[in-house]
Write an enzyme that holds these catalytic residues in place. Structure first.
Site, PDB file in Angstrom:
ATOM      1  N   SER A   1       0.818  -1.216   0.000  1.00 17.82           N
ATOM      2  CA  SER A   1       0.000   0.000   0.000  1.00 17.82           C
ATOM      3  C   SER A   1       0.849   1.263   0.000  1.00 17.82           C
ATOM      4  CB  SER A   1      -0.874  -0.014   1.263  1.00 17.82           C
ATOM      5  OG  SER A   1      -1.371   1.272   1.544  1.00 17.82           O
TER       6      SER A   1
ATOM      7  N   TYR B   1      -1.915   5.528  -4.201  1.00 20.99           N
ATOM      8  CA  TYR B   1      -2.847   6.606  -3.863  1.00 20.99           C
ATOM      9  C   TYR B   1      -2.206   7.903  -4.345  1.00 20.99           C
ATOM     10  CZ  TYR B   1      -5.878   3.824  -0.768  1.00 20.99           C
ATOM     11  OH  TYR B   1      -6.771   2.922  -0.252  1.00 20.99           O
TER      12      TYR B   1
HETATM   13  C1  LIG Z   1      -7.152  -2.259   7.267  1.00 23.66           C
HETATM   14  C2  LIG Z   1      -7.236  -2.196   5.778  1.00 23.66           C
HETATM   15  C3  LIG Z   1      -6.435  -1.303   5.092  1.00 23.66           C
HETATM   16  C4  LIG Z   1      -6.498  -1.265   3.689  1.00 23.66           C
HETATM   17  N1  LIG Z   1      -5.657  -0.401   3.032  1.00 23.66           N
HETATM   18  C5  LIG Z   1      -5.708  -0.359   1.685  1.00 23.66           C
HETATM   19  C6  LIG Z   1      -4.828   0.502   0.970  1.00 23.66           C
HETATM   20  O1  LIG Z   1      -4.010   1.188   1.552  1.00 23.66           O
HETATM   21  N2  LIG Z   1      -4.940   0.518  -0.383  1.00 23.66           N
HETATM   22  C7  LIG Z   1      -5.856  -0.248  -1.066  1.00 23.66           C
HETATM   23  O2  LIG Z   1      -5.932  -0.199  -2.293  1.00 23.66           O
HETATM   24  N3  LIG Z   1      -6.678  -1.081  -0.401  1.00 23.66           N
HETATM   25  C8  LIG Z   1      -6.622  -1.150   0.945  1.00 23.66           C
HETATM   26  N4  LIG Z   1      -7.454  -2.010   1.606  1.00 23.66           N
HETATM   27  C9  LIG Z   1      -8.371  -2.868   0.838  1.00 23.66           C
HETATM   28  C10 LIG Z   1      -7.688  -4.199   0.487  1.00 23.66           C
HETATM   29  O3  LIG Z   1      -6.681  -4.013  -0.468  1.00 23.66           O
HETATM   30  C11 LIG Z   1      -8.689  -5.209  -0.088  1.00 23.66           C
HETATM   31  O4  LIG Z   1      -9.351  -4.628  -1.174  1.00 23.66           O
HETATM   32  C12 LIG Z   1      -9.709  -5.680   0.930  1.00 23.66           C
HETATM   33  O5  LIG Z   1      -9.143  -5.818   2.220  1.00 23.66           O
HETATM   34  C13 LIG Z   1     -10.270  -7.037   0.497  1.00 23.66           C
HETATM   35  O6  LIG Z   1     -11.322  -7.417   1.310  1.00 23.66           O
HETATM   36  P1  LIG Z   1     -11.185  -8.435   2.540  1.00 23.66           P
HETATM   37  O7  LIG Z   1     -10.545  -7.658   3.666  1.00 23.66           O
HETATM   38  O8  LIG Z   1     -12.595  -8.802   2.801  1.00 23.66           O
HETATM   39  O9  LIG Z   1     -10.320  -9.600   2.086  1.00 23.66           O
HETATM   40  C14 LIG Z   1      -7.391  -2.092   3.000  1.00 23.66           C
HETATM   41  C15 LIG Z   1      -8.184  -2.993   3.698  1.00 23.66           C
HETATM   42  C16 LIG Z   1      -8.110  -3.060   5.073  1.00 23.66           C
HETATM   43  C17 LIG Z   1      -8.954  -4.068   5.794  1.00 23.66           C
END
Ligand SMILES: Cc1cc2nc3c(=O)[nH]c(=O)nc-3n(C[C@H](O)[C@H](O)[C@H](O)COP(=O)(O)O)c2cc1C
Length: 394
Positions: free
Chosen positions: A146, A169
């Protein structure tokens, strides 16, 4: 950990699980919390790692991990939508040694299970993304990093030992974006993943807000300002940490394609027509995702979006899917509906929060094992054998 340590840890976790703070914000019942395990190998499924992590991760950080949007309807839909799709088995095939390997952009991977970009991983374990990278290396999984990671791309790529992908981002404007892209390129990332689903921002994360309110610790020890700021994030270095994202339009995708030598995937696509536009604007792959239910209050499961996107562009580009995958059968359904690979977010973070690197490894091992069992159950000796004929819509 010896058995006595393991036992006392289990008792401690049960004590924590029974505390009002934990039960109010973990989103898991006390009965589930009692499933907390003392060593990674004792986790029977992903949810045992969730129960364990719920007793360890501080309340506000747990809120950050668990939260959806508003009343969390999309988060729930991500799970319930899987039940709409039922599986049909093909019998009388030799499935003693199923082959879970896949090829992604010319690279062979032992499984289609990819680690989604999750920000701020030191909020869940002191070693953060480095522990995740070491687990990804030990089991040879593709890892996405990320922009708001706790550790910079250079260090994580080194710990992983093989190329990782970088999630972008646009905080801080175009110059800051370019600086980020140059760092990712120099660190050897072959792909940049542009996340496009946060146009509504992160202000409606009510579960997170409530958890922060309930956390009595002094957040200013680690966070300045409002307590959830991005200051100190290595990939935001040199930019205004809390600046808004740039407006993302199709022209931005054109500009990104022209500026970088990396291949470009677009993450957060939930419609067939948008998937078509991604291809028109040169995207090299699409990630069907609703950000794990954290981006908008659509109430639609990501697996349903996958069906629509695959119908529009399947076979013409690489498709990943995430949001709600918790079991091997979920992975199987996503592959049957047209995904080339899937990503998990929270499941490996539960492993990280519970046990650090060994916990992430256990999460990946559980999902891989469950995928193998699904492939055997439904008569698919190889990933390429999984297809729409395996699915019925109930
Ligand atoms: C705590 C947390 C932080 C996340 N941070 C990002 C991020 O910085 N960039 C991003 O594209 N997706 C981020 N996501 C989304 C994840 O990449 C992903 O799409 C998502 O967690 C998938 O769903 P799941 O948690 O049900 O497996 C984040 C998700 C969580 C739970």
């Amino acid at each position: 950990m010896n058995p006595i340590e393991s036992d006392s840890r289990r008792q401690f976790l049960r004590f924590l699980a029974a505390s009002p703070l934990c039960s109010a914000f973990s989103g898991i019942s006390l009965a589930q919390a009692a499933e907390a395990v003392g060593i990674p190998a004792d986790a029977i499924d992903i949810f045992d790692l969730e129960a364990t992590a719920a007793g360890i991760i501080p309340a506000s950080h747990w809120g950050y991990l668990a939260t959806g949007v508003n009343g969390d309807s999309t988060l729930r839909a991500n799970r319930t939508a899987f039940a709409k799709y039922q599986l049909r088995s093909r019998r009388m095939l030799d499935v003693r040694n199923v082959d879970t390997s896949v090829e992604i952009l010319g690279t062979k991977w032992p499984t289609p299970i990819v680690l989604a970009p999750v920000g701020s991983q030191k909020a869940f374990h002191a070693e953060g993304e480095i522990a995740t990278a070491r687990a990804a290396k030990a089991r040879n999984h593709l890892q996405l990093l990320s922009t708001v990671s706790s550790t910079g791309v250079e260090e994580v790529a080194e710990a992983r030992g093989d190329p990782i992908w970088f999630q972008l981002y646009t905080t801080g404007g175009w110059q800051a974006v370019q600086a980020r892209l140059r760092r990712a390129e120099a660190a050897g990332c072959p792909v940049v993943v542009l996340t496009v689903d946060m146009a509504g921002g992160t202000d409606a994360r009510h579960t997170l807000e409530r958890a922060i309110r309930a956390d009595s610790r002094d957040c200013s020890v680690c966070h300045e300002g409002d307590g959830i700021a991005n200051q100190g994030k290595p990939m935001l270095e040199g930019s205004d940490y809390n600046a808004a994202q740039m407006q993302l339009t199709w022209e931005f995708l054109d500009r990104l394609k022209q500026d970088t030598t990396m291949k470009v995937f677009v993450k957060g696509i939930v419609r067939g027509d948008d998937a078509e536009k991604c291809l028109e604007h040169g995207a090299d792959g699409i990630i069907v995702s609703n950000h794990g239910g954290r981006a908008d209050d659509s109430g639609r499961g990501a697996i349903e979006s996958l069906e629509e996107v695959a119908a529009a562009v399947g076979g013409r580009t690489t498709i990943f899917m995430d949001s709600g995958i918790r079991r091997g059968v979920d992975i199987f359904k996503a592959l049957a509906l047209g995904a080339d690979a899937i990503m998990v977010g929270r499941p490996y973070i539960w492993g990280l929060g519970a046990f650090g690197q060994p916990g992430v490894e256990r999460a990946l091992e559980i999902l891989t094992q469950e995928l193998k069992i699904a492939m055997q159950s439904f008569g698919s000796p190889a990933i390429a054998d999984i297809g729409p004929d395996n699915i019925v819509v109930g």
